[in-house]
Design an enzyme around this catalytic site. Structure first.
Site, PDB file in Angstrom:
ATOM      1  N   THR A 260       0.842  -1.185   0.000  1.00 32.77           N
ATOM      2  CA  THR A 260       0.000   0.000   0.000  1.00 32.77           C
ATOM      3  C   THR A 260       0.884   1.244   0.000  1.00 32.77           C
ATOM      4  OG1 THR A 260      -1.910   1.054   1.067  1.00 32.77           O
ATOM      5  CG2 THR A 260      -0.172   0.199   2.516  1.00 32.77           C
ATOM      6  N   GLU A 261       0.346   2.349  -0.468  1.00 37.68           N
ATOM      7  CA  GLU A 261       1.069   3.627  -0.499  1.00 37.68           C
ATOM      8  C   GLU A 261       2.353   3.569  -1.336  1.00 37.68           C
ATOM      9  OE1 GLU A 261      -0.288   6.364   0.677  1.00 37.68           O
ATOM     10  OE2 GLU A 261      -1.996   5.235   1.485  1.00 37.68           O
TER      11      GLU A 261
ATOM     12  N   GLY B  52       1.979   4.333  -4.733  1.00 40.66           N
ATOM     13  CA  GLY B  52       1.699   5.210  -5.863  1.00 40.66           C
ATOM     14  C   GLY B  52       0.935   4.565  -7.006  1.00 40.66           C
ATOM     15  N   LYS B  53       0.085   3.581  -6.706  1.00 39.05           N
ATOM     16  CA  LYS B  53      -0.685   2.934  -7.783  1.00 39.05           C
ATOM     17  C   LYS B  53      -1.552   3.943  -8.526  1.00 39.05           C
ATOM     18  CE  LYS B  53      -2.768  -0.140  -5.260  1.00 39.05           C
ATOM     19  NZ  LYS B  53      -2.139   0.185  -3.970  1.00 39.05           N
ATOM     20  N   THR B  54      -2.263   4.780  -7.778  1.00 39.69           N
ATOM     21  CA  THR B  54      -3.147   5.753  -8.418  1.00 39.69           C
ATOM     22  C   THR B  54      -2.346   6.826  -9.146  1.00 39.69           C
ATOM     23  OG1 THR B  54      -4.819   5.376  -6.705  1.00 39.69           O
ATOM     24  CG2 THR B  54      -5.050   7.373  -8.042  1.00 39.69           C
TER      25      THR B  54
ATOM     26  N   LYS C 175     -11.955   1.191 -10.103  1.00 43.05           N
ATOM     27  CA  LYS C 175     -11.434   0.924  -8.755  1.00 43.05           C
ATOM     28  C   LYS C 175     -12.486   0.069  -8.051  1.00 43.05           C
ATOM     29  CE  LYS C 175      -8.596   2.027  -5.174  1.00 43.05           C
ATOM     30  NZ  LYS C 175      -7.133   1.823  -5.132  1.00 43.05           N
TER      31      LYS C 175
ATOM     32  N   SER D  42     -11.450   1.572   0.482  1.00 40.32           N
ATOM     33  CA  SER D  42     -11.805   1.953   1.852  1.00 40.32           C
ATOM     34  C   SER D  42     -11.176   3.313   2.140  1.00 40.32           C
ATOM     35  CB  SER D  42     -11.329   0.895   2.850  1.00 40.32           C
ATOM     36  OG  SER D  42      -9.948   0.642   2.715  1.00 40.32           O
TER      37      SER D  42
ATOM     38  N   ASP E  69      -8.832   8.264  -4.490  1.00 41.40           N
ATOM     39  CA  ASP E  69      -8.182   7.589  -5.613  1.00 41.40           C
ATOM     40  C   ASP E  69      -9.171   7.324  -6.746  1.00 41.40           C
ATOM     41  OD1 ASP E  69      -5.857   7.598  -4.161  1.00 41.40           O
ATOM     42  OD2 ASP E  69      -5.956   5.491  -3.585  1.00 41.40           O
TER      43      ASP E  69
ATOM     44  N   GLU F 112      -7.657  -0.775 -11.135  1.00 38.38           N
ATOM     45  CA  GLU F 112      -6.669  -0.575 -10.065  1.00 38.38           C
ATOM     46  C   GLU F 112      -7.085  -1.296  -8.790  1.00 38.38           C
ATOM     47  OE1 GLU F 112      -5.434   2.853  -7.061  1.00 38.38           O
ATOM     48  OE2 GLU F 112      -5.277   3.502  -9.159  1.00 38.38           O
ATOM     49  N   GLY F 113      -6.164  -2.072  -8.262  1.00 34.04           N
ATOM     50  CA  GLY F 113      -6.421  -2.779  -7.017  1.00 34.04           C
ATOM     51  C   GLY F 113      -6.285  -1.865  -5.808  1.00 34.04           C
ATOM     52  N   ALA F 114      -6.328  -2.480  -4.652  1.00 29.94           N
ATOM     53  CA  ALA F 114      -6.111  -1.768  -3.384  1.00 29.94           C
ATOM     54  C   ALA F 114      -5.066  -2.559  -2.611  1.00 29.94           C
ATOM     55  CB  ALA F 114      -7.412  -1.659  -2.593  1.00 29.94           C
ATOM     56  N   GLY F 115      -4.145  -1.849  -1.952  1.00 33.58           N
ATOM     57  CA  GLY F 115      -3.086  -2.563  -1.242  1.00 33.58           C
ATOM     58  C   GLY F 115      -2.211  -3.340  -2.214  1.00 33.58           C
TER      59      GLY F 115
ATOM     60  N   PRO G 154      10.677   9.615 -11.009  1.00 35.20           N
ATOM     61  CA  PRO G 154      11.316  10.187  -9.825  1.00 35.20           C
ATOM     62  C   PRO G 154      10.263  10.736  -8.862  1.00 35.20           C
ATOM     63  CG  PRO G 154      11.470  11.715 -11.653  1.00 35.20           C
ATOM     64  CD  PRO G 154      10.857  10.462 -12.206  1.00 35.20           C
ATOM     65  N   ARG G 155      10.698  11.195  -7.716  1.00 34.97           N
ATOM     66  CA  ARG G 155       9.787  11.763  -6.721  1.00 34.97           C
ATOM     67  C   ARG G 155       9.166  13.038  -7.292  1.00 34.97           C
ATOM     68  NH1 ARG G 155       7.238  10.075  -1.953  1.00 34.97           N
ATOM     69  NH2 ARG G 155       6.775  11.891  -0.673  1.00 34.97           N
ATOM     70  N   LEU G 156       7.874  12.992  -7.601  1.00 36.22           N
ATOM     71  CA  LEU G 156       7.182  14.113  -8.234  1.00 36.22           C
ATOM     72  C   LEU G 156       5.826  14.332  -7.577  1.00 36.22           C
ATOM     73  CD1 LEU G 156       7.688  13.185 -12.007  1.00 36.22           C
ATOM     74  CD2 LEU G 156       8.904  14.984 -10.776  1.00 36.22           C
TER      75      LEU G 156
END
Length: 223
Positions: free
Chosen positions: A11-12, A14-16, A37, A41, A54, A116-119, A205-207
């Site tokens: 999780t977290e 960056g899938k979305t 999606k 939750s 998301d 898109e999944g979750a987790g 990269p981190r954006l």
């Protein structure tokens, strides 16, 4: 029409963010897109009902004007695992309903549908079911978002192994930098490129700007 399932190493990761970047690039290629999606939750109660950030992002990034109920059929308020949130509200997450909603999206005839999944890959849905069971049922090729941070090598290799063990195609993967100063970032990306045996679709990269993020992707191997 092509349909892909987007999962993550955790999780977290960056899938979305990555899904939106992919939808942006596909739109720039003048392709018709839709996003889905199935389960979310941590939704906010609005005048229109429960809404997930998301899912709203995916809804806005699609080229079709799709009602929210089709983008996110199962929405839960509690920011906990969906199977626990569903149990608390007395809801059963039914794979048949997920499939029916996806068929309605496919009926729009988009060039590309992103689901898109979750987790992560083995997200529990309750009643002994996992999100991966639904992906297997629909026989969707999978795009893996790897959150580039400490521990990602193990998570990425195990997830890829599980996807293939389930008889599904790992269509490609995206390296998404989630740690601002990850040591040896390029070396870690090179290791994964050598071991995942799937096309690398981009290293982001981190954006904070998704429009810019789309420029770091090359979706040619899957489109």
């Amino acid at each position: 029409m092509k349909c892909f399932f987007v999962t993550g190493t955790d999780t977290e990761v960056g899938k979305t963010f990555v899904s939106r970047a992919m939808l942006t690039q596909l739109k720039n290629r003048r392709l018709k897109t839709a996003a889905y999606k199935p389960v979310a939750s941590g939704c906010e109660l609005t005048e229109q009902g429960l809404r997930n950030e998301d899912a709203l992002t995916l809804q806005a990034a699609s080229t079709f004007n799709i009602e929210y109920a089709l983008v996110n059929p199962y929405a839960f308020a509690q920011p906990i695992a969906p199977h626990l949130a569903a149990a608390q509200t007395g809801v059963n997450i039914e794979l048949a309903r997920l499939a029916d909603t996806q068929q309605q999206l496919q009926a729009l005839q988009p060039d590309v549908l992103l689901v898109e999944g979750a987790g992560g890959w083995r997200l529990p849905l309750g009643q002994g079911q996992f999100m991966s069971d639904y992906v297997k049922q629909q026989k969707m090729p999978v795009i893996l978002v790897v959150g580039m941070r400490l521990g990602c090598l193990n998570h990425a290799l195990l997830t890829a192994e599980a996807i293939r063990h389930d008889g599904l195609e790992l269509a490609g993967w995206v390296a998404n930098q989630v740690e601002t100063n990850m040591p040896l970032l390029e070396e870690n990306q090179a290791f994964l490129q050598a071991h995942l045996d799937a096309p690398l679709l981009g290293c982001i990269p981190r954006l904070s700007d998704t429009e810019m993020a789309s420029q770091y992707l090359d979706l040619t191997p899957i489109i």
